[in-house]
Scaffold this active site. Structure first.
Site, PDB file in Angstrom:
ATOM      1  N   ASP A   1       0.834  -1.192   0.000  1.00 14.21           N
ATOM      2  CA  ASP A   1       0.000   0.000   0.000  1.00 14.21           C
ATOM      3  C   ASP A   1       0.878   1.255   0.000  1.00 14.21           C
ATOM      4  OD1 ASP A   1      -2.847   0.887   0.439  1.00 14.21           O
ATOM      5  OD2 ASP A   1      -1.944   1.871   2.170  1.00 14.21           O
TER       6      ASP A   1
ATOM      7  N   GLU B   1       1.742  -0.312  -5.080  1.00 12.63           N
ATOM      8  CA  GLU B   1       0.855   0.786  -5.465  1.00 12.63           C
ATOM      9  C   GLU B   1       1.733   2.042  -5.570  1.00 12.63           C
ATOM     10  OE1 GLU B   1      -3.134   3.175  -3.920  1.00 12.63           O
ATOM     11  OE2 GLU B   1      -1.656   2.474  -2.478  1.00 12.63           O
TER      12      GLU B   1
HETATM   13  C1  NOJ Z   1      -4.360   3.079  -0.640  1.00 17.15           C
HETATM   14  C2  NOJ Z   1      -5.538   2.156  -0.558  1.00 17.15           C
HETATM   15  O1  NOJ Z   1      -5.756   1.573  -1.827  1.00 17.15           O
HETATM   16  C3  NOJ Z   1      -6.698   2.977  -0.065  1.00 17.15           C
HETATM   17  O2  NOJ Z   1      -7.890   2.255  -0.138  1.00 17.15           O
HETATM   18  C4  NOJ Z   1      -6.405   3.438   1.339  1.00 17.15           C
HETATM   19  O3  NOJ Z   1      -7.429   4.292   1.795  1.00 17.15           O
HETATM   20  C5  NOJ Z   1      -5.081   4.198   1.391  1.00 17.15           C
HETATM   21  N1  NOJ Z   1      -4.023   3.539   0.678  1.00 17.15           N
HETATM   22  C6  NOJ Z   1      -4.629   4.358   2.822  1.00 17.15           C
HETATM   23  O4  NOJ Z   1      -4.225   3.102   3.314  1.00 17.15           O
END
Ligand code: NOJ
Ligand code: CA
Length: 553
Positions: free
Chosen positions: A205, A244
């Site tokens: 993440d 990500e």
């Molecule tokens: C990215 C995640 O995909 C999202 O859903 C989340 O709110 C944020 N990171 C914070 O963890």
């Protein structure tokens, strides 16, 4: 293709399926999905052709960010089951040949995590330095605020200890301080723990926030990523990190480990995803063609992860204001469909008004693009959204298994949509029986994608089609070639493709019937219907070329 020595690079042409245990299938009739329910559906996923599951966070959480706010990294949210249920699920997935990866959310914890409770209790707490504190933080740059509907700063004042703490996301998600070696060790321990329970890796993440958003979390941010990867490789050679990382291509290469490929194994291709949406909005191939032409080649053994939708907003943050507005107008003109000024909180089929030809073409395009496809649960049946739900929760609705929903024996905790996307109109059971359904289309695409490793592994070339609406590319690997052609427009087109080196060969359609001859001048005439799509394998003619039938989809 010679894959004998490389087929262990399983992520290169995996089919990744992302789901949230909470919304997939309820196994104990309390209205909340759980691991027992998910385990019952493993055969469905195997039948679809999924090779790797990505589980969204399943850890204990106050659920203020749908589980991305964690209070314990070492167990299961009791609402979703027990560690015992998890292990049974892992065993079943493994038995069906499916790998499992999970979200690794270590940029931050919940503010209710015992570490943070301890950290904020006093300035001298041993856990104080596990988070990022400042007496007087630098003034915010508005671009740093990720959720502008709820936050106006990335710093929150903590009255009892009179300092500010950093939160890149919501104020209830304090950032961990990865500059502290104890925190880094703890992160490694978390990786090790879940790997022992069978995970093949992690979807990491918010990677840029984790390692380098705010100075001076880390002096050598990329060294930390390389350390994580090295640790995982020592423990299990075929484990992966899927990151990500929504940054421009030129900055992204560093996250693979430029030239070395020793950091993230895969990165989501946010740029070509956004350019694909612009292309779809315009009915013109150019935005996507340009993105793919400019996309850097990932280092050896690394891979791009391709997607059209995920669990978050459909972010259009890398388009210009005018381009974003074009996509908004085409796919989400109402204010309520938009979010954060940069994205849409809709799923794909509703954005196409349920037009099955367009929907099928869009997914055909996604599976044919060079990389590893990532499907968000429910995409395979054309699940809609519930705009009545708050923010990004609109797209995180219960899976629809049958006419009556089939998610739970009781009322699901989350609402299902009504109207044309309600369970009685969109569900797995009906689509299994319908040979024309989207579900069957996905099965076909997945089967063909796996049979055409060139698409994922090969060198790709974006082809000039002479028609602005048509996107075509060829993928070559080890002397084998696949050509894919997609008509983003609604008028039929006869496309003339120049295919150097293929004169006298034949193109065999892999999705529908038909063959196309390549002339001795390396030219193929490919007819395409409105929103038509063709995947064409290069082969030697089975019949004399003058008899070969040419058939349009
Ligand atoms: C990215 C995640 O995909 C999202 O859903 C989340 O709110 C944020 N990171 C914070 O963890
Ligand atoms: Ca349940």
């Amino acid at each position: 293709m010679r894959l004998t020595l490389t087929s262990d690079l399983w992520w290169k042409n995996a089919v990744i399926y992302c789901l949230d245990v909470e919304t997939y299938k309820d196994g104990n009739d309390d209205g909340i999905g759980d691991f027992r329910g998910l385990t019952q559906q493993i055969d469905y996923l195997a039948g679809l052709g999924v090779t790797c599951l990505w589980l969204m966070p399943f850890f204990p959480t106050p659920n203020r960010d749908d589980g991305y706010d964690i209070t314990d990294f070492y167990t299961i949210d009791p609402r979703l089951g027990t560690l015992g249920d998890f292990v049974e699920f892992m065993r079943t997935a493994k038995d069906r040949g499916m790998r499992v990866i999970a979200d690794l959310v270590v940029n931050h914890t919940s503010d209710q995590h015992p570490w943070f409770v301890e950290a904020r209790s006093s300035k001298t707490s041993p856990k104080r330095d596990w988070y990022v504190w400042a007496d007087k933080p630098e003034p915010d740059n508005p671009d740093q605020v990720v959720f502008p509907d709820k936050e106006d700063s990335i710093w929150q004042y903590d009255g009892s200890t009179r300092q500010y703490y950093l939160h890149s996301f919501y104020r209830h998600q304090p950032d961990l301080n990865v500059g502290n070696p104890e925190v880094r060790d703890e992160i490694v321990r978390i990786l090790g723990f879940w790997m022992e329970l069978g995970l093949s890796g992690f979807r990491v993440d918010a990677v840029p926030f984790l390692i380098e958003n705010v100075d001076p979390k880390l002096a050598e941010p990329h060294e930390f990523l390389a350390d994580l990867r090295a640790f995982m490789t020592r423990r299990e050679g075929s484990s992966v990190l899927l990151g990500e990382v929504n940054v421009p291509y030129k900055d992204l290469v560093a996250y693979f480990g430029e030239g070395l490929g020793d950091q993230l194994t895969m990165c989501f291709d946010f740029i070509s995803m956004q350019r694909t949406w612009l292309a779809l909005a315009r009915g013109e191939a150019q935005p996507l063609a340009e993105a793919l032409k400019s996309r850097p080649k990932p280092p050896k053994d690394c891979q791009w992860a391709m997607f059209l939708r995920n669990h978050d907003e459909l972010t259009l943050d890398k388009l210009t204001d005018e381009e974003r507005e074009e996509v908004f107008q085409a796919f989400g003109p109402e204010k309520d469909m938009q979010i954060y000024g940069r994205g849409l909180r809709r799923r794909l089929p509703t954005m196409f008004g349920g037009d099955m030809r367009r929907i099928k073409m869009a997914y055909s395009l996604m599976f044919s693009l060079p990389g590893t496809p990532v499907v968000f649960y429910g995409e395979e049946i054309g699940l809609g959204e519930n705009l009545g739900a708050e923010g990004r929760m609109a797209v995180r609705i219960p899976m629809q298994w049958s006419k009556d929903g089939g998610f739970s024996q009781v009322e699901p905790v989350r609402e299902v949509p009504d109207g044309p996307f309600a369970p009685d109109r969109v569900n797995v059971a009906d689509q299994k029986r319908d040979t024309e359904s989207l579900l069957r289309w996905f099965q076909l695409l997945i089967e063909r994608y796996r049979e055409c490793p060139e698409l994922a592994w090969g060198e790709y070339t974006v082809l000039d089609t002479g028609h602005p609406a048509v996107f075509a590319h060829r993928a070559d690997a080890d002397g084998a070639t696949v050509v894919a052609v997609h008509n983003l427009g609604e008028t039929a087109q006869d496309v003339r493709l120049k295919l150097p080196g293929l004169s006298g060969r034949q193109l065999t359609d892999l999705l529908v019937d038909g063959t196309v001859k390549v002339s001795d001048k390396d030219v193929a005439e490919v007819p395409l219907g409105p929103h038509g799509c063709r995947w064409l394998r290069v082969s030697d003619p089975e019949v004399p070329p003058e008899d070969a039938s040419v058939k349009a989809k």
